[in-house]
Every structure is written in C-alpha cells, then in structure tokens.
Motif scaffolding. Structure first.
Motif, PDB file in Angstrom:
ATOM      1  N   GLY B  74      53.800  35.047  90.356  1.00 51.38           N
ATOM      2  CA  GLY B  74      53.006  35.915  91.043  1.00 51.38           C
ATOM      3  C   GLY B  74      53.381  36.541  92.147  1.00 51.38           C
ATOM      4  O   GLY B  74      52.463  37.316  92.933  1.00 51.38           O
ATOM      5  N   LEU B  75      54.406  36.231  92.740  1.00 52.75           N
ATOM      6  CA  LEU B  75      54.940  36.710  93.990  1.00 52.75           C
ATOM      7  C   LEU B  75      55.669  38.257  93.795  1.00 52.75           C
ATOM      8  O   LEU B  75      55.596  38.706  94.862  1.00 52.75           O
ATOM      9  CB  LEU B  75      56.014  35.844  94.643  1.00 52.75           C
ATOM     10  N   LEU B  76      55.919  38.473  92.567  1.00 49.43           N
ATOM     11  CA  LEU B  76      56.488  39.764  92.417  1.00 49.43           C
ATOM     12  C   LEU B  76      55.900  40.612  91.295  1.00 49.43           C
ATOM     13  O   LEU B  76      55.388  39.803  90.234  1.00 49.43           O
ATOM     14  CB  LEU B  76      58.173  39.565  91.955  1.00 49.43           C
ATOM     15  N   ARG B  77      56.410  41.790  91.013  1.00 47.01           N
ATOM     16  CA  ARG B  77      55.735  42.274  89.881  1.00 47.01           C
ATOM     17  C   ARG B  77      56.734  43.278  89.135  1.00 47.01           C
ATOM     18  O   ARG B  77      57.621  43.647  89.975  1.00 47.01           O
ATOM     19  CB  ARG B  77      54.463  43.373  90.109  1.00 47.01           C
ATOM     20  N   ILE B  78      56.920  43.312  87.983  1.00 44.76           N
ATOM     21  CA  ILE B  78      57.905  44.196  87.463  1.00 44.76           C
ATOM     22  C   ILE B  78      57.471  45.377  87.409  1.00 44.76           C
ATOM     23  O   ILE B  78      56.297  45.666  86.730  1.00 44.76           O
ATOM     24  CB  ILE B  78      58.191  43.307  85.869  1.00 44.76           C
ATOM     25  N   LEU B  79      58.341  46.337  87.645  1.00 46.29           N
ATOM     26  CA  LEU B  79      58.035  47.899  87.656  1.00 46.29           C
ATOM     27  C   LEU B  79      58.512  48.399  86.472  1.00 46.29           C
ATOM     28  O   LEU B  79      59.598  48.287  86.055  1.00 46.29           O
ATOM     29  CB  LEU B  79      58.727  48.354  88.890  1.00 46.29           C
ATOM     30  N   ALA B  80      57.676  49.109  85.645  1.00 50.14           N
ATOM     31  CA  ALA B  80      58.236  49.880  84.434  1.00 50.14           C
ATOM     32  C   ALA B  80      58.586  51.459  84.817  1.00 50.14           C
ATOM     33  O   ALA B  80      57.635  51.936  84.975  1.00 50.14           O
ATOM     34  CB  ALA B  80      56.901  49.827  83.435  1.00 50.14           C
ATOM     35  N   THR B  92      52.528  43.051  94.870  1.00 48.71           N
ATOM     36  CA  THR B  92      51.694  42.785  93.608  1.00 48.71           C
ATOM     37  C   THR B  92      50.409  43.404  93.252  1.00 48.71           C
ATOM     38  O   THR B  92      49.710  43.162  92.448  1.00 48.71           O
ATOM     39  CB  THR B  92      51.641  41.168  93.359  1.00 48.71           C
ATOM     40  N   SER B  93      49.828  44.114  94.517  1.00 50.87           N
ATOM     41  CA  SER B  93      48.558  44.642  94.320  1.00 50.87           C
ATOM     42  C   SER B  93      48.480  45.824  93.558  1.00 50.87           C
ATOM     43  O   SER B  93      49.639  46.379  93.472  1.00 50.87           O
ATOM     44  CB  SER B  93      48.099  44.945  95.742  1.00 50.87           C
ATOM     45  N   ASP B  94      47.441  46.542  93.202  1.00 54.04           N
ATOM     46  CA  ASP B  94      47.515  47.575  92.312  1.00 54.04           C
ATOM     47  C   ASP B  94      47.896  48.725  93.229  1.00 54.04           C
ATOM     48  O   ASP B  94      47.099  49.192  94.238  1.00 54.04           O
ATOM     49  CB  ASP B  94      46.375  47.837  91.677  1.00 54.04           C
ATOM     50  N   HIS B  95      49.055  49.307  92.900  1.00 58.41           N
ATOM     51  CA  HIS B  95      49.198  50.592  93.615  1.00 58.41           C
ATOM     52  C   HIS B  95      50.393  51.478  92.942  1.00 58.41           C
ATOM     53  O   HIS B  95      50.637  50.634  91.666  1.00 58.41           O
ATOM     54  CB  HIS B  95      49.977  50.211  94.947  1.00 58.41           C
ATOM     55  N   HIS B  96      50.921  52.313  93.139  1.00 59.82           N
ATOM     56  CA  HIS B  96      51.674  53.332  92.084  1.00 59.82           C
ATOM     57  C   HIS B  96      52.654  53.831  92.958  1.00 59.82           C
ATOM     58  O   HIS B  96      53.111  53.568  94.125  1.00 59.82           O
ATOM     59  CB  HIS B  96      50.527  54.204  91.652  1.00 59.82           C
ATOM     60  N   HIS B  97      53.545  54.387  92.156  1.00 58.95           N
ATOM     61  CA  HIS B  97      54.885  54.723  92.435  1.00 58.95           C
ATOM     62  C   HIS B  97      55.436  56.169  92.414  1.00 58.95           C
ATOM     63  O   HIS B  97      55.075  56.759  91.281  1.00 58.95           O
ATOM     64  CB  HIS B  97      56.045  53.747  91.923  1.00 58.95           C
ATOM     65  N   PHE B  98      56.349  56.764  92.905  1.00 60.74           N
ATOM     66  CA  PHE B  98      57.220  57.884  92.982  1.00 60.74           C
ATOM     67  C   PHE B  98      58.525  57.274  92.289  1.00 60.74           C
ATOM     68  O   PHE B  98      58.854  56.376  92.827  1.00 60.74           O
ATOM     69  CB  PHE B  98      57.450  58.650  94.013  1.00 60.74           C
ATOM     70  N   PHE B  99      58.910  57.954  91.320  1.00 62.50           N
ATOM     71  CA  PHE B  99      60.370  57.756  90.782  1.00 62.50           C
ATOM     72  C   PHE B  99      61.140  59.039  90.974  1.00 62.50           C
ATOM     73  O   PHE B  99      60.507  59.993  90.322  1.00 62.50           O
ATOM     74  CB  PHE B  99      60.213  57.151  89.285  1.00 62.50           C
ATOM     75  N   GLU B 110      51.428  55.692  98.869  1.00 60.13           N
ATOM     76  CA  GLU B 110      50.653  55.281  99.743  1.00 60.13           C
ATOM     77  C   GLU B 110      49.288  54.922  99.013  1.00 60.13           C
ATOM     78  O   GLU B 110      48.716  55.954  98.360  1.00 60.13           O
ATOM     79  CB  GLU B 110      50.291  56.047 101.143  1.00 60.13           C
ATOM     80  N   THR B 111      48.744  53.692  98.939  1.00 60.49           N
ATOM     81  CA  THR B 111      47.593  53.463  98.552  1.00 60.49           C
ATOM     82  C   THR B 111      46.278  54.095  99.296  1.00 60.49           C
ATOM     83  O   THR B 111      46.425  54.835 100.194  1.00 60.49           O
ATOM     84  CB  THR B 111      47.135  52.027  98.757  1.00 60.49           C
ATOM     85  N   GLY B 112      45.323  54.148  98.637  1.00 64.03           N
ATOM     86  CA  GLY B 112      44.221  54.946  98.903  1.00 64.03           C
ATOM     87  C   GLY B 112      44.018  56.166  98.053  1.00 64.03           C
ATOM     88  O   GLY B 112      42.994  56.281  97.412  1.00 64.03           O
ATOM     89  N   PRO B 113      44.679  57.167  98.575  1.00 60.40           N
ATOM     90  CA  PRO B 113      44.636  58.396  97.761  1.00 60.40           C
ATOM     91  C   PRO B 113      44.358  58.410  96.283  1.00 60.40           C
ATOM     92  O   PRO B 113      43.524  58.959  95.767  1.00 60.40           O
ATOM     93  CB  PRO B 113      45.667  59.310  98.340  1.00 60.40           C
ATOM     94  N   VAL B 114      45.424  57.737  95.750  1.00 62.27           N
ATOM     95  CA  VAL B 114      45.428  58.057  94.163  1.00 62.27           C
ATOM     96  C   VAL B 114      44.236  57.228  93.556  1.00 62.27           C
ATOM     97  O   VAL B 114      44.029  55.956  93.815  1.00 62.27           O
ATOM     98  CB  VAL B 114      46.725  57.528  93.556  1.00 62.27           C
ATOM     99  N   SER B 115      43.697  57.526  92.670  1.00 63.16           N
ATOM    100  CA  SER B 115      42.891  56.781  91.866  1.00 63.16           C
ATOM    101  C   SER B 115      42.696  57.141  90.645  1.00 63.16           C
ATOM    102  O   SER B 115      42.681  58.504  90.396  1.00 63.16           O
ATOM    103  CB  SER B 115      41.387  56.660  92.402  1.00 63.16           C
ATOM    104  N   ILE B 133      50.933  53.643  87.292  1.00 66.74           N
ATOM    105  CA  ILE B 133      51.130  54.988  87.594  1.00 66.74           C
ATOM    106  C   ILE B 133      52.580  55.415  87.969  1.00 66.74           C
ATOM    107  O   ILE B 133      52.637  54.811  89.313  1.00 66.74           O
ATOM    108  CB  ILE B 133      49.986  55.563  88.488  1.00 66.74           C
ATOM    109  N   VAL B 134      53.303  56.210  87.406  1.00 62.40           N
ATOM    110  CA  VAL B 134      54.445  56.658  88.002  1.00 62.40           C
ATOM    111  C   VAL B 134      54.585  58.152  87.879  1.00 62.40           C
ATOM    112  O   VAL B 134      54.506  58.727  87.006  1.00 62.40           O
ATOM    113  CB  VAL B 134      55.765  56.215  86.730  1.00 62.40           C
ATOM    114  N   VAL B 135      54.670  58.621  89.035  1.00 58.39           N
ATOM    115  CA  VAL B 135      54.837  59.959  89.134  1.00 58.39           C
ATOM    116  C   VAL B 135      56.213  60.366  89.308  1.00 58.39           C
ATOM    117  O   VAL B 135      57.125  60.091  90.410  1.00 58.39           O
ATOM    118  CB  VAL B 135      54.046  60.384  90.641  1.00 58.39           C
ATOM    119  N   ARG B 136      56.791  60.786  88.282  1.00 50.28           N
ATOM    120  CA  ARG B 136      58.194  61.329  88.186  1.00 50.28           C
ATOM    121  C   ARG B 136      58.478  62.575  88.919  1.00 50.28           C
ATOM    122  O   ARG B 136      57.838  63.706  88.730  1.00 50.28           O
ATOM    123  CB  ARG B 136      58.514  61.535  86.707  1.00 50.28           C
TER     124      ARG B 136
END
Lengths: 142, 142
Positions: B74-80, B92-99, B110-115, B133-136
DNA sequence: CTGTGTGCAAACTCTTTGCATAAGT
DNA sequence: ACTTATGCAAAGAGTTTGCACACAG
C-alpha cells in the motif's frame, strides 16, 4: 433482411474507404466485426480470435495494422487500462469505463450520469486531447 | 541537518519494516529515492537509473520486485496510462493525472479542483477499488 | 545458522517490423 | 501494371521467473 445485410455491408465498406483505406477483405471483415454490433472494447488478440472464428483468415499483424489505421482515422480510440494489453474502443465519444481487476474486463459506464467538474487548465501550449475515467472494480469482500 | 537526515533514514527504514519487508540495502535505498522527496511517478526503468546514478548498484529485477512489494504493502499505486510502461505513483490517495502524449510524461493534477459526480453504482458483488482520471494532453496546434 | 533477498540470464507476453507474396484499382 | 496490403517469422520492449550466491536477523 437480405436487403438490410447488403446495406450494412456497403456502409462498412464506405467507412473503410472514407478512412482512406482500401476496402480489402481483411479490413472490411475486421471493420464489420468491430462496428456492426454496437460499442465494443477489444484487444487485438480478441479481435483476431473472432475473425478466425468467423472464418476470416487474417494474421495478427494485420489485425494490429488495421486497428491502428482505424484509430488514426478516428474510428477507434485506444483505451488506457493498466496491464499489458491495449484495448481499442469503438465508441470514440467521451465516455468512461469500468475495469474489473483480475479479469481484464472492461465495460462502459452508461453515459450521462458521470461528469467531471473543475478540470484544471492545461499548462501553456497544451490542450486537452481527452479525459479518461476508469473506475476500477474488485469483488466485494464480504 | 545531519540530524534531519538521520531521522529521515530511520523513518524510511521503519516504513520498509512496517511493510513486512526486511530493510535491505537495496530496498531502503529505493524507498529513499521514492519517498524522500514528495510525490513521484516513476517507471521501473527510471527508478533503476536513479539508483545507479545515486551509486546504489541494484538490478532491474530487484527494482521490479521492490516496486511490487511496496505496492502490495500500500505504499505505492500503479498508474494506468496507455503505452507499454507501468508507472508507480507514490501518492496513494485519490488524485488524478495529466499525461502528455508522445512524451510519456505524467504529472499530478493538483487535488481539490477536480471532482467526479454521479458515479454509477457498481454492479452486484463488486465494489469500487478506485477511480482514475487521466487527462491526456497534446501540444496545442496553433 | 536459516531463511529471505538479490542478481543474472533466460523466458514470456504483447506489439512492431522487414520482406516476399498477394490483392485492389 | 502499379501500388498498397497481407502474412510470416524474426526482432523489440517491458516485465517476470528460476536458480545460485549473498546478506539480514
């Protein structure tokens, strides 16, 4: 009925042609498997098996080629899910997915309900190509 | 300063230990690279290169082993993200990514804004493991 | 000491490529 | 005919595995 089948075949043919691709046996057959029956998510391997099962002898390399050509033409979208496999989605509109852990199974979240708010601005010089939401599911542990 | 470093080293050691893993040279060194400087997304290859650069001779296989052990703990999370590479995320908390397409670059939104609103109910017997959530992004074509 | 971890190289999976043959226009 | 597509087998990338040796407790 026969009428309908013929019309559909022509439509598929056009679709391939419009993508700037020659409507070869293989491409048309693959396009038919992909587009004839609604939205699908398939890996290359899966499509290949379906084609063989449908009596269309096509090589895996050609399946990959075709999938990428269709993707470039905007007929498919690549689906980002963890794991080795690449999935191709026949639904190119913005919509999102459930992914079942362990089973490598993907299915649509019915559009409508889900929405993302407060998407941040993309950095300078970048624009958003698309937004993928994957809801990862696992068996409910009692 | 020396004080701080020592405290941090102990913390890393504990972290590895708490995960049920022996704090071997390699694991501690990798954990340090991963966790000492805030949130990171790394591929195995990248972490391996960093370790070598940091003068910690560790094999790629061990890097993979460690990454998976940390993930299980539980120290890491795999990113899809699409593409061959697997990314591991230290957040490892719920947060999202730009790719960033083409560059295989990932960074946090940055967490907060997206939901996400109106997430559908998962099917019977399933529960939601997490939501990615992946924002490409792609270069803005003028 | 005893058991676990590490490193190496080989194996594996998925995907792509090079090139001769086949098919479309 | 001329050009593009297909199929095969081989090559590639990323990841995993098996086993001998090394290290932690």
């Amino acid at each position: 009925m026969d009428h309908k089948v013929r019309k559909e075949a022509v439509a598929i043919d056009m679709r391939v042609r419009d993508a700037g691709l020659r409507p070869t046996r293989q491409r048309v057959a693959l396009a038919e498997l992909l587009f004839a029956k609604g939205d699908r998510h398939l890996s290359a391997e899966e499509l290949h098996e379906e084609a063989i099962a449908a009596g269309v002898p096509v090589s895996l390399a050609t399946v990959y080629n075709s999938l990428h050509q269709f993707t470039d033409a905007g007929l498919l979208r690549i689906l980002a899910v963890e794991g080795a496999r690449t999935y191709f989605d026949t639904n190119t509109s913005d919509h999102h997915h459930f992914f079942v852990e362990g089973e490598n199974r993907v299915f649509d979240i019915e559009t409508g309900p889900v929405s993302v708010t407060n998407l941040p601005e993309p950095p300078e010089g970048m624009e958003i190509a698309n937004v993928d939401i994957v809801v990862r599911l696992r068996p409910k542990r009692s």
